[in-house]
Scaffold this motif. Sequence first.
Motif, PDB file in Angstrom:
ATOM      1  N   GLU A 160      20.061  18.153  -6.029  1.00 20.24           N
ATOM      2  CA  GLU A 160      20.131  19.608  -5.823  1.00 20.24           C
ATOM      3  C   GLU A 160      18.921  20.288  -6.454  1.00 20.24           C
ATOM      4  N   ALA A 161      18.491  19.810  -7.607  1.00 19.47           N
ATOM      5  CA  ALA A 161      17.292  20.359  -8.244  1.00 19.47           C
ATOM      6  C   ALA A 161      16.062  20.082  -7.392  1.00 19.47           C
ATOM      7  N   TYR A 162      15.952  18.860  -6.852  1.00 16.44           N
ATOM      8  CA  TYR A 162      14.825  18.554  -5.959  1.00 16.44           C
ATOM      9  C   TYR A 162      14.780  19.531  -4.791  1.00 16.44           C
ATOM     10  N   GLN A 163      15.935  19.779  -4.192  1.00 10.89           N
ATOM     11  CA  GLN A 163      15.983  20.674  -3.036  1.00 10.89           C
ATOM     12  C   GLN A 163      15.629  22.106  -3.406  1.00 10.89           C
ATOM     13  N   ALA A 164      15.963  22.503  -4.634  1.00 14.09           N
ATOM     14  CA  ALA A 164      15.637  23.849  -5.077  1.00 14.09           C
ATOM     15  C   ALA A 164      14.132  24.028  -5.251  1.00 14.09           C
ATOM     16  N   GLY A 165      13.445  22.967  -5.676  1.00  8.23           N
ATOM     17  CA  GLY A 165      12.034  23.113  -6.007  1.00  8.23           C
ATOM     18  C   GLY A 165      11.048  22.642  -4.963  1.00  8.23           C
ATOM     19  N   ILE A 166      11.465  21.732  -4.084  1.00  4.73           N
ATOM     20  CA  ILE A 166      10.545  21.146  -3.112  1.00  4.73           C
ATOM     21  C   ILE A 166      10.942  21.608  -1.719  1.00  4.73           C
ATOM     22  N   PRO A 167      10.138  22.460  -1.097  1.00  7.44           N
ATOM     23  CA  PRO A 167      10.481  22.960   0.236  1.00  7.44           C
ATOM     24  C   PRO A 167      10.695  21.821   1.227  1.00  7.44           C
ATOM     25  N   PRO A 224      10.137   6.951  -6.309  1.00  6.79           N
ATOM     26  CA  PRO A 224      10.041   7.877  -5.179  1.00  6.79           C
ATOM     27  C   PRO A 224       9.471   9.234  -5.579  1.00  6.79           C
ATOM     28  N   LEU A 225       9.966   9.780  -6.705  1.00 10.40           N
ATOM     29  CA  LEU A 225       9.507  11.108  -7.090  1.00 10.40           C
ATOM     30  C   LEU A 225       8.053  11.082  -7.547  1.00 10.40           C
ATOM     31  N   GLN A 226       7.668  10.075  -8.302  1.00  9.18           N
ATOM     32  CA  GLN A 226       6.284  10.005  -8.776  1.00  9.18           C
ATOM     33  C   GLN A 226       5.318   9.749  -7.629  1.00  9.18           C
ATOM     34  N   ASN A 227       5.772   9.041  -6.610  1.00 10.46           N
ATOM     35  CA  ASN A 227       4.955   8.868  -5.411  1.00 10.46           C
ATOM     36  C   ASN A 227       4.732  10.207  -4.722  1.00 10.46           C
ATOM     37  N   MET A 228       5.775  11.028  -4.682  1.00  9.57           N
ATOM     38  CA  MET A 228       5.652  12.364  -4.093  1.00  9.57           C
ATOM     39  C   MET A 228       4.730  13.243  -4.931  1.00  9.57           C
ATOM     40  N   ARG A 229       4.862  13.143  -6.257  1.00  5.90           N
ATOM     41  CA  ARG A 229       4.011  13.947  -7.140  1.00  5.90           C
ATOM     42  C   ARG A 229       2.535  13.641  -6.917  1.00  5.90           C
ATOM     43  N   ARG A 230       2.213  12.348  -6.789  1.00  4.04           N
ATOM     44  CA  ARG A 230       0.811  11.959  -6.603  1.00  4.04           C
ATOM     45  C   ARG A 230       0.225  12.503  -5.294  1.00  4.04           C
ATOM     46  N   LYS A 231       1.074  12.757  -4.329  1.00  5.15           N
ATOM     47  CA  LYS A 231       0.602  13.244  -3.033  1.00  5.15           C
ATOM     48  C   LYS A 231       0.558  14.768  -2.953  1.00  5.15           C
ATOM     49  N   THR A 232       0.955  15.429  -4.030  1.00  4.66           N
ATOM     50  CA  THR A 232       1.033  16.886  -4.043  1.00  4.66           C
ATOM     51  C   THR A 232      -0.048  17.464  -4.947  1.00  4.66           C
ATOM     52  N   ASP A 233      -0.629  18.578  -4.542  1.00  2.68           N
ATOM     53  CA  ASP A 233      -1.613  19.282  -5.374  1.00  2.68           C
ATOM     54  C   ASP A 233      -1.018  19.557  -6.759  1.00  2.68           C
ATOM     55  N   ALA A 234      -1.821  19.363  -7.798  1.00  4.06           N
ATOM     56  CA  ALA A 234      -1.323  19.447  -9.171  1.00  4.06           C
ATOM     57  C   ALA A 234      -0.702  20.799  -9.487  1.00  4.06           C
ATOM     58  N   ALA A 235      -1.358  21.873  -9.081  1.00  3.39           N
ATOM     59  CA  ALA A 235      -0.831  23.212  -9.362  1.00  3.39           C
ATOM     60  C   ALA A 235       0.464  23.459  -8.596  1.00  3.39           C
ATOM     61  N   GLU A 236       0.483  22.997  -7.365  1.00  5.21           N
ATOM     62  CA  GLU A 236       1.691  23.160  -6.559  1.00  5.21           C
ATOM     63  C   GLU A 236       2.854  22.381  -7.165  1.00  5.21           C
ATOM     64  N   TRP A 237       2.554  21.149  -7.626  1.00  7.75           N
ATOM     65  CA  TRP A 237       3.619  20.351  -8.239  1.00  7.75           C
ATOM     66  C   TRP A 237       4.129  21.002  -9.514  1.00  7.75           C
ATOM     67  N   ALA A 238       3.235  21.556 -10.321  1.00  7.97           N
ATOM     68  CA  ALA A 238       3.653  22.207 -11.571  1.00  7.97           C
ATOM     69  C   ALA A 238       4.624  23.350 -11.276  1.00  7.97           C
ATOM     70  N   ALA A 239       4.328  24.109 -10.227  1.00  7.06           N
ATOM     71  CA  ALA A 239       5.211  25.219  -9.862  1.00  7.06           C
ATOM     72  C   ALA A 239       6.563  24.700  -9.372  1.00  7.06           C
ATOM     73  N   GLN A 240       6.535  23.653  -8.578  1.00  7.06           N
ATOM     74  CA  GLN A 240       7.787  23.080  -8.082  1.00  7.06           C
ATOM     75  C   GLN A 240       8.613  22.490  -9.213  1.00  7.06           C
ATOM     76  N   GLU A 241       7.927  21.826 -10.120  1.00  6.24           N
ATOM     77  CA  GLU A 241       8.632  21.211 -11.238  1.00  6.24           C
ATOM     78  C   GLU A 241       9.323  22.259 -12.094  1.00  6.24           C
ATOM     79  N   LYS A 242       8.663  23.381 -12.301  1.00  2.36           N
ATOM     80  CA  LYS A 242       9.278  24.459 -13.092  1.00  2.36           C
ATOM     81  C   LYS A 242      10.574  24.927 -12.437  1.00  2.36           C
ATOM     82  N   VAL A 243      10.544  25.087 -11.118  1.00  5.96           N
ATOM     83  CA  VAL A 243      11.752  25.527 -10.402  1.00  5.96           C
ATOM     84  C   VAL A 243      12.869  24.503 -10.568  1.00  5.96           C
ATOM     85  N   MET A 244      12.526  23.232 -10.475  1.00  9.49           N
ATOM     86  CA  MET A 244      13.542  22.186 -10.587  1.00  9.49           C
ATOM     87  C   MET A 244      14.157  22.139 -11.977  1.00  9.49           C
TER      88      MET A 244
END
Length: 271
Positions: A160-167, A224-244
């Motif tokens: 549920e947290a993943y869904q909240a933060g990752i479109p 799985p999650l770290q693979n997704m993180r590596r494929k995401t822009d660092a700033a974008e991931w930081a924002a998503q992580e905060k939401v999660m």
Amino acid sequence: MSENPLAAPGAWDEIAEDYDDVMSELMRPFAVHVVESAPLTGRSRVIDVATGPGVLALLAAPRVGEVVAVDFSEAMIRRLRRAVMQRGIGNVLTGVGDGQDLRYAANTFDAAFSMFGLMFFPDRGKGFAELFRVVRPGGTVVASSWAPVADSPLMTLLFEAYQAGIPGFPAPQANPNSLENPDVFELELIAAGFESVSVTPRAESFSYDSAEQMWEKLTRGSAPLQNMRRKTDAAEWAAQEKVMIDYLREHYVPGTELSTTAWIGTGRVPR
């Protein structure tokens, strides 16, 4: 070749250190249950296939004569070798290898284990067949797989947290063709030749001091999650992580125990 990135060693090499540091805590209670339940003696020779950082191998070592621990990830095996050396353990042998093509002779081991590993094999049939081949008649095989996310309140909250933060993050879907389906699990053990087959649920509960600790414990070693993180822009991931993490702060009460469930499949090689 499977398109699943978790069926290749690279994804696990990338996270070996973090996986051992944090995910081993999640695996350990299940491994303890399996080791304590298996018919092992001080003379038993056992193999742990897809050992990862060796959670089960290290637990089994004091109870048996010898443990052979195999994984296709060189980084995981390096981590295990370091633990073996630091603890002065003399009866754990390690090797890099494919669980679908083990390099050991038939009828070599008294028991074989694969904790949350064989479930990722591109060809599970080969994996079960190899466990059957290397275990002596009358010997035991134990494998485990996670149950569907819906059966695990801990994993449900995390998704549920993943869904909240990752479109667009997909809701977890049960896979009836995987080992999370106990009927499939049982049929694949039987098809490999095992008898006295059983597949039973095992739930373990975990609690965390804070949402931040939960996030750290459950995601830093998640391939799985770290693979997704590596494929995401660092700033974008930081924002998503905060939401999660904010989602977890809102929905998790520190200290609350939440369970996660695994299927434990066992079988015996006919005499």
